[in-house]
Enzyme design. Structure first.
Site, PDB file in Angstrom:
ATOM      1  N   GLY A   1      -9.295 -64.464 -21.981  1.00  0.00           N
ATOM      2  CA  GLY A   1      -9.161 -65.660 -22.813  1.00  0.00           C
ATOM      3  C   GLY A   1      -7.933 -66.487 -22.508  1.00  0.00           C
TER       4      GLY A   1
ATOM      5  N   THR B   1       3.658 -61.568 -28.659  1.00  0.00           N
ATOM      6  CA  THR B   1       2.224 -61.247 -28.709  1.00  0.00           C
ATOM      7  C   THR B   1       1.825 -60.399 -27.496  1.00  0.00           C
ATOM      8  OG1 THR B   1       1.633 -63.360 -27.690  1.00  0.00           O
ATOM      9  CG2 THR B   1       1.613 -63.262 -30.088  1.00  0.00           C
TER      10      THR B   1
ATOM     11  N   PHE C   1     -12.507 -56.114 -29.984  1.00  0.00           N
ATOM     12  CA  PHE C   1     -12.492 -54.910 -29.152  1.00  0.00           C
ATOM     13  C   PHE C   1     -13.823 -54.715 -28.450  1.00  0.00           C
ATOM     14  CE2 PHE C   1      -9.737 -53.978 -32.920  1.00  0.00           C
ATOM     15  CZ  PHE C   1      -8.543 -54.237 -32.286  1.00  0.00           C
TER      16      PHE C   1
ATOM     17  N   THR D   1      -5.152 -61.655 -31.198  1.00  0.00           N
ATOM     18  CA  THR D   1      -4.358 -61.491 -29.986  1.00  0.00           C
ATOM     19  C   THR D   1      -3.202 -62.474 -29.884  1.00  0.00           C
ATOM     20  OG1 THR D   1      -6.077 -62.851 -29.017  1.00  0.00           O
ATOM     21  CG2 THR D   1      -6.190 -60.508 -28.594  1.00  0.00           C
TER      22      THR D   1
ATOM     23  N   GLU E   1      -6.134 -55.517 -22.378  1.00  0.00           N
ATOM     24  CA  GLU E   1      -6.713 -54.196 -22.158  1.00  0.00           C
ATOM     25  C   GLU E   1      -5.867 -53.284 -21.284  1.00  0.00           C
ATOM     26  OE1 GLU E   1     -10.108 -56.312 -20.733  1.00  0.00           O
ATOM     27  OE2 GLU E   1     -11.428 -55.360 -22.179  1.00  0.00           O
TER      28      GLU E   1
END
Lengths: 729, 328
Positions: A513, A620, A244, A472, A691
């Site tokens: 990522g 996910t 985070f 994640t 996010e």
């Protein structure tokens, strides 16, 4: 062999859609899920290392000044205590994300209350903690340093300033105007796993197990702090219990463990307490934001102003990028945007969960609700009317833009009733019930990345990169990507992450990522496919691989003939970044109830519709969105860092007193994935998602509070006393 | 954490002796004490683990009430059939506190003895007269959102954080105590906790060597029983204000109004005049406001917690208006 791709142009070939394995995008469970829930996935502090000593950071009890002396002898006499280390190379703040160099060093200079000033090492953690508390420190305190962001002259962040047209004039002549000021409190990342590191030396070679998000930057930061070469350092972060933002840069425990292990000639573990994680890693800055909206009769914006004030320590480059999406979300030819920073001696401000939009969007989207009411049109319709054709500040097209679809599909799925706009239309016992909505936006980030893929002679594959999985789903989506490209089931692919010995990428942060390292894996797999196509004498574009077999009938294992194919993929964003504005978009809808007696707000239900390019794994991706919406609830209702007005220390520094939403605060959440292909975002047509789910959601709740009970509140979070203070009788 | 000796007394006599003579600190569920030891707010040299001394039963009393063993867990108490049937305000109060995991471990006696959650009390690098007498009160001019508005002193404005004791106060329960010399004494819950005054470190009337053995509930009184906890998040948060209420109505008038308040003071707040003001009155907004006026006559905020004064009033309305409907 390295295959290189620099993306200068949109990739509309959508090669992944032509693949035959059919595994990409599927809602397959996390590969490492079982290991995590059964406790067999080791986190940074959990490695069993023989002879490991335990270090605990001693922290400052003054706000600002100098450490004159530390009485080491007194604690060195305590049971089990081995050393007190106050090496000038110790870092006193966490590095900002992508810093690539050491943060502030030198523990003799104190800049905030709770700053590390030394490391106490003992045989056991308890001994070290007791000794750290007993360390007698003599300070020379600097009095009267600024602590209140409102009480200092702020510095303008000139790169952020935009002045277009004449906003004041637009405000004066517009049919409808809104001029409102919001405040948001500071936030903590509040990751479940506290920061920890174990360092050990083998001669001049250093290995550190740590909990970090971006190893490629972290190794440079650590090397810089220790005056070492990167080749002599290995960082390992296989499992990260949530980041985070708080683990973007190296933090104090990593450098301290490395220095202590060197000095003592034995491995050293440094684990931060929960309180230390809160007090000496990162905070999201509080903000003050003024929104000025000037609209015509029909609600179309002719003027847009967004001013924000954030704070940070002197010398820090990071300023909460509050205006990030405000630059392009809505039109309005007269524009004034400005970001300022107040220098105060509170702990370091840095990236915390969606820096910028997490607080900028809630303010903007609350102001839009005020405007919708003034114009007298539906809140969804107001947004639809203000979607610009291109970036309103730069002559740039959007790479893709799903805001309108998200607004419409979200409204439909939620059952948005544009007729229920007058507050207090609905009551259930002592609860007012209302609905609200907001747009979502979060800039898309991507960066250079490398990954190595090995198609093994036995028909399995190995993916290696220093990319991290911070909870994640990286392990899983990279297996899906490689499986799709190579025609293999994900369970025959081993994904090896979180080790700087592997090819490097940007790691996890800023939601970049998956798109970055995913693209590197894509490039590597494409090169392997070319090799296989060569063997078959066909074009790579004509090669169909599925279930370990080519469409022409040859099994991969036969084609490989006992030899592995190894390719490193190297992806670079290229010029395309300058040609497009790329962002994820979405829409939130919320129904809340507000207690007419106590002002307590509870969220009844919430829906988010999001467009962020290709969905790599529906499960996910949805989980990321659920987490984001949950954060939205925290921003709207409960999360607030509180600082002592006299010494600036963070007072509510644990999970009992810093209120992230708990299960009972989070109702049934619905997520609508509005899937698209963004050809300019990445060669895999995917954008960031981690996010987006929190970028604006708090405003949907706050707008629903107004719709429920008529309380317009301008200070986040909307705690009971604030709701009561604003609630009409 | 400092090294400490750990012992397991097997009887109450042994337990009171080690607590009195050896200066041991009693530990039961440890849900509060262990946290405080890690923070070094508490640094006992000896711990007496009293989990094996008995007193874990929940039993009917001869008077028709219920005796809650000091070492029965909060969970066992909240789910006990008689607690649920006859003392629902207690079940509701317990279930609104902490989390399931903590309630499974926490005991009734320990719950009464839990310490304040004042930020300055739990931070050993800040002043606190409760933790470090004479060092000053960090909260009075600091972050005082959770703090008291009633019964405060120049020394301390901390609140008692629990929920269970607020319901026990409304129920007029009593605390059974074993003394160091082998005797027993009983203290009403309403008198068990202290106001801070000049001795903020003294939170209850337990003398050295004394251990709680049980909480005795009087015979059930029926009525509408409510526990209303106002808080920022809906679980695992301490009360901004809480109200425990036992209310009965006859012919549209209050015939019973036993009220206690949490989150307002250093102890569960019971002011008999508040309930008395309601007896014989109809449940109108004016009546409830008069009761709130009495409750809050001496209330004093410290800036950040000023909101508790109107919030306490509103919480009383929230409890009594629907209760009146339910009881009528």
């Amino acid at each position: 062999m390295t295959a290189h791709m620099k993306q200068d142009k949109p990739d509309r070939s959508n090669r992944l859609d032509a693949m035959k394995q059919g595994v990409l995008g599927k809602a397959i469970p996390r590969i490492e899920g079982l290991a995590k829930v059964t406790g067999t996935a080791p986190y940074a502090a959990e490695y069993a290392v023989d002879g490991c000593a335990e270090g605990v950071l001693a922290t400052s009890t003054i706000t600002c000044g100098k450490v004159l002396s530390i009485n080491k002898d007194a604690v060195l006499g305590m049971p089990g205590v081995i050393a007190v280390i106050d090496d000038p190379k110790l870092i006193t703040r966490a590095a900002q994300g992508t810093a690539d160099e050491a943060p502030q060093q030198g523990p003799k200079t104190v800049c905030y209350w709770g700053q590390p000033i030394a490391l106490v090492v003992a045989e056991t953690f308890e001994q070290a903690r007791d000794a750290a508390k007993h360390l007698a420190v003599e300070y020379r305190e600097e009095e009267g340093v600024p602590l209140d962001p409102q009480a200092v002259e702020p510095e303008e962040q000139e790169d952020e300033t935009v002045r277009q047209g004449d906003l004041a004039h637009a405000m004066a002549k517009a049919a409808h105007t809104v001029d409102v000021t919001y405040t948001t409190k500071g936030h903590a990342s509040a990751a479940m796993e506290p920061h920890a590191a174990i360092a050990r030396w083998d001669g001049d070679k250093l290995t550190v197990h740590a909990s970090l998000q971006m190893l490629n930057y972290n190794i440079s930061e650590l090397a810089d702090a220790l005056n070492m070469e990167e080749v002599d350092i290995r960082l390992i972060s296989r499992f990260v219990g949530g980041g985070f933002g708080s683990k973007l840069g190296i933090s104090e425990e990593v450098v301290a463990a490395a220095i202590a292990a060197k000095e003592l000639g034995r491995p050293v573990r440094v684990a931060l307490s929960r309180q230390q994680v809160f007090q000496c890693i990162m905070r999201r800055s509080e903000t003050t934001q003024r929104l000025r909206l000037a609209a015509g009769e029909d609600g179309r914006l002719i003027g847009f102003g967004h001013y924000a004030l954030a704070s940070n320590l002197p010398g820090e480059t990071f300023v909460e990028p509050v205006l990030q999406s405000s630059h392009f979300l809505y039109g309005g030819e007269n524009r004034e945007l400005m970001l300022e920073v107040a220098r105060v001696h509170r702990m370091t401000a840095g990236s915390v969960r969606a820096p910028g939009e997490a607080v900028g969007m809630p303010a903007l989207e609350s102001a839009m609700d005020v405007l919708a009411e003034k114009v007298g049109i539906d809140a969804v319709e107001l947004r639809l009317r203000n979607i610009p054709d291109q970036n309103p500040e730069e002559d740039l097209p959007f790479s893709s833009h799903k805001l309108a679809e998200c607004l419409k599909q979200g409204a439909e799925a939620f059952g948005w009733d544009s007729g229920l706009r007058k507050p207090r239309h609905s009551r259930d016992g002592e609860w007012w019930v209302g609905t609200g909505m907001a747009s979502a936006a979060r800039v898309h980030n991507i960066a250079e990345a490398r990954a190595r893929v090995t198609l093994k002679a036995d028909g399995t594959a190995l993916v290696e990169t220093d990319m991290t999985d911070i909870g994640t789903g990286t392990y899983t989506i990279l297996a899906q990507l490689a499986g799709e490209m190579l025609g293999l089931a994900p369970d025959s692919i081993l994904v090896d992450l979180g080790d700087t010995r592997h090819p490097r990428g940007p790691g996890s942060g800023g939601s970049w990522g998956a798109a970055s390292t995913g693209s590197a894996v894509y490039v590597a797999c494409k090169a392997i496919r070319e090799e296989i196509a060569d063997k078959l004498g066909v074009q790579e574009t004509d090669l169909d691989l599925a279930h370990g077999t080519a469409a022409s009938g040859e099994a991969l294992v036969d084609l490989l003939d006992g030899k592995d194919i190894v390719r490193e993929g190297h992806y670079e964003p290229g010029d395309i970044e300058d040609d497009y504005t790329a962002s994820g978009f979405g829409a939130f809808f919320a129904q809340v109830r507000v207690n007419r007696f106590t002002g307590e707000t509870r969220v009844d239900r919430m829906l988010g519709a999001f467009g962020f390019g290709r969905v790599l794994n529906h499960k996910t991706a949805r989980s990321q969105c659920l987490g984001g919406i949950t954060w939205s609830i925290g921003v709207a209702l409960t999360e607030a860092l509180e600082f002592d007005p006299r010494d600036g220390h963070l007072v509510n520094c644990d999970l009992a007193e810093y209120h992230v939403p708990v299960n009972r605060d989070v109702p049934d959440l619905e997520v609508l994935l509005v899937e698209e292909r963004d050809p300019a975002a990445s060669p895999i047509q995917a954008k960031g998602i981690g996010e987006l789910g929190m970028c604006g959601g708090a405003a949907a709740i706050v707008n629903a509070i107004y719709n429920a009970c008529g309380a317009r509140i301008f200070d986040y979070p909307m705690t009971p006393e604030r709701v009561l203070a604003a609630m009409p009788d | 954490m400092r090294p400490f000796a750990y012992g397991r007394p097997r009887t109450i006599e042994e337990a009171t002796r080690v607590v009195a003579d050896d200066g041991a600190m009693a530990i039961a569920g440890g849900t509060n004490l262990l946290d405080l030891m890690k923070l070094q707010v508490e640094t006992p040299e000896k711990l007496a683990d009293i989990n094996r001394i008995g007193f874990g039963e929940i039993e009917d009393t001869q008077a028709g009430g219920l005796s809650l063993g000091a070492l029965a867990t909060n969970t066992a108490t909240a789910v006990h059939p008689r607690v649920r049937a006859d003392y629902p305000v207690l079940a509701r109060a317990i279930l609104s506190g902490a989390t399931q995991q903590l309630r499974n471990k926490a005991t009734n006696g320990g719950n009464l003895c839990q310490r304040t959650r004042c930020f300055y009390f739990t931070n050993v690098d800040q002043p606190c007269n409760k933790r470090d007498p004479g060092s000053g009160c960090g909260a009075i001019d600091g972050v005082a959102k959770l703090h008291a508005i009633l019964g405060t002193s120049e020394q301390c404005i901390a609140t008692y954080p629990g929920d269970m004791a607020v319901a026990l106060s409304a129920l007029d329960a009593s605390v059974d105590i074993a003394t160091a010399n082998g005797e027993k004494r009983t203290v009403p819950v309403r008198e068990f906790h202290c106001l801070p005054g000049d001795t903020p470190w003294r939170e209850n009337v337990l003398e050295e060597g004394e251990i709680i053995t049980a909480i005795t509930l009087p015979p059930p009184v029926g009525g509408t029983q409510i526990y209303r906890k106002v808080r920022e998040r809906s679980s695992y948060a301490f009360a901004l204000v809480s109200v425990a209420a036992i209310v009965e109505m006859e012919d549209g008038l209050f015939t019973r109004a036993d009220l206690a308040f949490g989150g307002l003071a250093h102890k569960p707040w019971h002011d008999p005049r508040v309930g008395e003001a309601l007896i014989g009155q109809p449940p109108t907004s004016e009546t409830i406001d008069r009761a709130a006026d009495i409750l809050l006559a001496d209330a004093r905020g410290f800036g950040e917690n000023d909101f508790k004064i109107p919030l306490a009033r509103r919480a009383l309305h929230a409890v009594l208006e629907p209760a009146a409907e339910g009881a009528g």
